[in-house]
Enzyme design. Structure first.
Site, short mmCIF file in Angstrom:
data_model
loop_
_atom_site.label_atom_id
_atom_site.label_comp_id
_atom_site.label_asym_id
_atom_site.label_seq_id
_atom_site.Cartn_x
_atom_site.Cartn_y
_atom_site.Cartn_z
N ARG A 103 -19.12 18.61 1.19
CA ARG A 103 -19.27 17.16 1.31
C ARG A 103 -19.83 16.70 2.61
O ARG A 103 -19.43 17.11 3.61
CB ARG A 103 -18.18 16.51 1.01
CG ARG A 103 -17.94 15.08 0.75
CD ARG A 103 -16.56 14.55 0.38
NE ARG A 103 -15.55 15.00 1.33
CZ ARG A 103 -14.41 14.52 1.32
NH1 ARG A 103 -14.00 13.63 0.26
NH2 ARG A 103 -13.22 14.85 1.97
N SER A 114 -5.71 6.87 12.81
CA SER A 114 -5.94 8.03 11.89
C SER A 114 -6.68 9.30 12.73
O SER A 114 -7.53 9.03 13.62
CB SER A 114 -7.23 7.67 10.76
OG SER A 114 -7.77 8.84 10.28
N ILE A 158 1.34 3.88 2.07
CA ILE A 158 2.13 4.45 3.21
C ILE A 158 3.14 3.20 3.72
O ILE A 158 4.11 3.36 3.99
CB ILE A 158 1.38 4.82 4.60
CG1 ILE A 158 0.29 6.07 4.12
CG2 ILE A 158 2.24 5.09 5.75
CD1 ILE A 158 -0.67 6.19 5.07
N GLY A 177 0.75 -1.03 0.19
CA GLY A 177 0.18 -0.04 0.13
C GLY A 177 0.84 1.29 -0.08
O GLY A 177 2.14 1.16 -0.01
N TYR A 235 -15.58 3.71 8.80
CA TYR A 235 -14.23 3.56 8.80
C TYR A 235 -13.66 4.24 9.97
O TYR A 235 -12.70 3.49 10.52
CB TYR A 235 -13.70 4.42 7.45
CG TYR A 235 -12.23 4.75 7.63
CD1 TYR A 235 -11.67 5.99 8.12
CD2 TYR A 235 -11.31 3.55 7.47
CE1 TYR A 235 -10.36 6.15 8.14
CE2 TYR A 235 -10.02 4.05 7.52
CZ TYR A 235 -9.48 5.49 7.66
OH TYR A 235 -8.20 5.67 8.05
N TYR A 275 -2.64 9.17 12.31
CA TYR A 275 -2.13 9.94 10.80
C TYR A 275 -3.15 11.17 10.38
O TYR A 275 -4.38 10.79 10.50
CB TYR A 275 -2.00 9.01 9.60
CG TYR A 275 -1.44 7.84 9.48
CD1 TYR A 275 -1.90 6.93 8.63
CD2 TYR A 275 -0.60 7.60 10.55
CE1 TYR A 275 -1.34 5.63 8.52
CE2 TYR A 275 0.09 6.38 10.42
CZ TYR A 275 -0.48 5.23 9.50
OH TYR A 275 0.07 4.20 9.49
N LYS A 335 -11.23 2.32 13.17
CA LYS A 335 -9.68 2.76 13.61
C LYS A 335 -9.95 3.11 15.23
O LYS A 335 -9.22 2.58 16.26
CB LYS A 335 -9.45 4.26 13.34
CG LYS A 335 -8.96 4.01 11.77
CD LYS A 335 -7.95 3.10 11.51
CE LYS A 335 -7.41 2.95 10.05
NZ LYS A 335 -6.29 2.05 9.84
C1 WQD Z 1 -9.33 17.48 2.53
C2 WQD Z 1 -9.94 18.63 2.20
C3 WQD Z 1 -12.47 18.23 1.70
C4 WQD Z 1 -11.78 16.10 -2.30
C5 WQD Z 1 -9.89 11.71 4.54
C6 WQD Z 1 -10.20 10.70 5.84
C7 WQD Z 1 -9.13 10.34 6.64
C8 WQD Z 1 -7.94 10.07 5.87
C9 WQD Z 1 -7.55 11.07 4.94
C10 WQD Z 1 -7.70 7.84 5.92
C11 WQD Z 1 -11.30 18.61 3.02
C12 WQD Z 1 -11.82 18.97 0.47
C13 WQD Z 1 -11.45 17.00 -0.97
C14 WQD Z 1 -12.10 17.13 -3.28
C15 WQD Z 1 -12.51 19.09 -1.94
N1 WQD Z 1 -8.17 8.75 5.20
N2 WQD Z 1 -11.73 18.11 -1.02
N3 WQD Z 1 -12.47 18.19 -3.07
O1 WQD Z 1 -11.78 14.37 4.20
O2 WQD Z 1 -9.66 15.34 5.50
O3 WQD Z 1 -9.60 13.08 5.26
O4 WQD Z 1 -8.76 11.16 4.07
O5 WQD Z 1 -7.03 7.46 6.76
O6 WQD Z 1 -9.47 9.49 7.43
O7 WQD Z 1 -11.39 11.07 6.46
O8 WQD Z 1 -9.07 14.38 3.29
O9 WQD Z 1 -8.50 14.77 0.99
O10 WQD Z 1 -10.88 13.76 1.44
O11 WQD Z 1 -10.16 16.09 2.03
O12 WQD Z 1 -12.54 20.13 -1.85
O13 WQD Z 1 -12.45 16.63 -4.74
O14 WQD Z 1 -10.30 18.69 0.78
O15 WQD Z 1 -13.70 19.15 1.72
O16 WQD Z 1 -11.68 20.15 3.07
P1 WQD Z 1 -10.00 14.38 4.92
P2 WQD Z 1 -9.57 14.66 1.86
#
Ligand code: WQD
Length: 342
Positions: A292, A125, A13, A11, A149, A177, A153
Site C-alpha cells: 500500500r 500518533s 479511544i 469515538g 493527517y 499512539y 498531528k
Molecule cells: C497495519 C499493517 C498494513 C490493512 C494507520 C495510521 C496511523 C493510525 C493507525 C490513526 C500495515 C497492513 C492493513 C489491510 C494489510 N491511525 N494492512 N491489509 O498503517 O500502521 O497506521 O492506522 O491514528 O496514524 O497511519 O495501520 O492497520 O492500516 O496497517 O495488509 O487491509 O497492516 O500494510 O503493515 P498503520 P493499519
C-alpha cells in the site's frame, strides 16, 4: 475530583477513556458532533458505568458552542480526541482535515484560555515519526509527516509547544499512539469503522465473522521476518489507562511532556492474522497483494519514557487484543447501528 472534558467523546479511544476516567473517580463531560461516531455509544456507556453521561452535542470548531459548554461546566482539563483520522481520506480532502483537526484544536484552546483552563492531553500518533530510521522509536526520533493527517498531528504538537512557550501556565501532554486495537471486555463498545475498514484488525475481524471474503495483505517483500509489515498494536484499554495516567501527572506536577503509548513489541500482519484465527476459532483467508503506498516496513515503540514519567505500561498481549476484538465483532456485527436492547 476534577472534571475532564473529552472532545470526540463518542469515538473509539475516547469512549474507552471515558470509562477509565470514571473508574478513576473523575467527573467527565463529553462533547461530540457525531460526524464520525454514533449516539448509541452513550447508551452503552450508561449501561457500563451506571451513570447518565454528561454530554454536549457540538463541534469543536464551533466557538460559540464551546464557550457555552465551558460556561455550563467547570472544566479542569481537556482530553482532545476530536479529529478526522483516515490517512487516505486526508490525502484526498486536505482542507477538511486542516479545518477540522487544526481549527478544532485552536478553537478548543482559545475557549480553554478564556475559561482559565490550561491543561490539555492531545491525541497524537506514531505517524509523526514517518518512516523510522531506528527501532524501537524513542520520543526524540526525527519527526516528519508523509500525509495531511500526519501533518495535523505534527502541527497540533507544535501548536501546543508554542502555546506553552508563550504562556508557561499551559500544561500539555502529547500522547503518540501506535496502533490501537481491541475492545472493552464487555463487548459493548469497540471500533466501528464506517465503510471498508482502512486498518488491519477491524478488517480481519470482518473476514473472521464472514462479512468480508478475505484479507488483502499489502506486501510480503518488506525487510521483516516474514516479509509483511510490522506494527506495535496496543489494546485500547491500555491506551485509555495511559490517558488517565497522563492527566494525573498534569494535575499532580508542573510541566508538559510527550510520550509514546505502545507496547514496545512489533507484530507482523501474518502474526496478527494467525492470532486472530486462534482467538476467533475462525479461518482468516488472505491473499498477498502489492504494498500500500505510504506504508512503512516496521514501526514499534520504545515505551520506557511513559513508564518513567507516568508509571504506565501496556498490560494486554496480542491474544487478548484479538479475543476482545472478536467478542465485540461477534456481538455487534453491524457496529453501533443496531441499538442495544432497552
Ligand atoms: C497495519 C499493517 C498494513 C490493512 C494507520 C495510521 C496511523 C493510525 C493507525 C490513526 C500495515 C497492513 C492493513 C489491510 C494489510 N491511525 N494492512 N491489509 O498503517 O500502521 O497506521 O492506522 O491514528 O496514524 O497511519 O495501520 O492497520 O492500516 O496497517 O495488509 O487491509 O497492516 O500494510 O503493515 P498503520 P493499519
Amino acid at each position: 475530583m476534577p472534571t475532564i472534558l473529552l472532545t470526540g467523546a463518542a469515538g473509539y479511544i475516547a469512549s474507552h477513556t471515558w470509562l477509565a476516567l470514571q473508574a478513576a473517580g473523575f467527573q467527565v463531560v463529553g462533547v461530540d458532533d457525531f460526524s464520525n461516531s454514533a449516539p448509541e455509544v452513550l447508551n452503552r456507556l450508561q449501561q457500563l458505568s451506571g451513570q447518565v453521561p454528561v454530554f454536549e452535542r457540538a463541534s469543536v470548531c464551533d466557538a460559540a458552542a464551546m464557550q457555552g459548554i465551558f460556561g455550563r461546566h467547570a472544566i479542569d482539563a481537556v482530553v482532545h480526541f476530536a479529529a478526522f483520522k483516515a490517512v487516505g481520506e486526508s490525502t484526498a480532502q486536505p482542507l477538511a482535515y486542516y479545518r477540522n483537526n487544526i481549527g478544532g484544536l485552536v478553537t478548543t484552546c482559545e475557549t480553554m484560555r478564556a475559561a482559565g483552563c490550561r491543561r490539555i492531553v492531545f491525541s497524537s500518533s506514531a505517524t509523526v515519526y514517518g518512516d523510522p530510521q531506528r527501532l524501537p522509536i524513542t520520543e526524540d526520533s526525527p519527526l516528519t509527516a508523509t500525509n495531511p493527517y500526519g501533518q495535523t498531528k505534527l502541527m497540533g504538537e507544535t501548536i501546543l509547544r508554542d502555546l506553552g512557550a508563550a504562556d508557561p501556565q499551559w500544561q500539555t501532554a502529547c500522547l503518540r499512539y501506535f496502533n490501537p486495537v481491541g475492545a472493552h471486555d464487555s463487548g459493548r463498545i469497540g471500533e466501528d469503522p464506517r465503510g471498508t475498514p482502512n486498518n488491519l484488525m477491524p478488517y480481519v475481524a470482518q473476514v473472521a465473522v464472514g462479512r468480508r471474503a478475505q484479507l488483502s495483505v499489502f506486501g510480503n517483500d518488506y525487510p521483516t521476518p516474514d516479509g509483511t509489515g510490522v506494527r506495535d498494536y496496543i489494546h485500547v484499554v491500555d491506551l485509555a489507562d495511559g490517558h488517565v495516567a497522563a492527566l494525573q501527572r498534569l494535575l499532580d506536577a508542573p510541566g508538559s511532556f510527550t510520550v509514546n503509548l505502545g507496547t514496545g513489541r512489533g507484530y507482523s500482519v501474518l502474526e496478527l492474522v494467525q492470532a486472530y484465527a486462534r482467538a476467533s476459532g475462525r479461518p482468516v483467508p488472505y491473499q498477498l497483494v502489492a504494498r500500500r503506498p505510504g506504508d512503512v516496513a516496521a514501526c514499534y515503540a520504545d515505551p520506557s519514557l511513559a513508564l518513567q514519567l507516568l508509571g504506565w505500561q501496556a498490560r494486554h498481549d496480542l491474544d487478548r487484543m484479538c479475543a476482545d476484538s472478536w467478542r465485540w465483532q461477534q456481538q455487534n456485527p453491524n457496529g453501533f447501528t443496531t441499538p442495544s436492547a432497552p
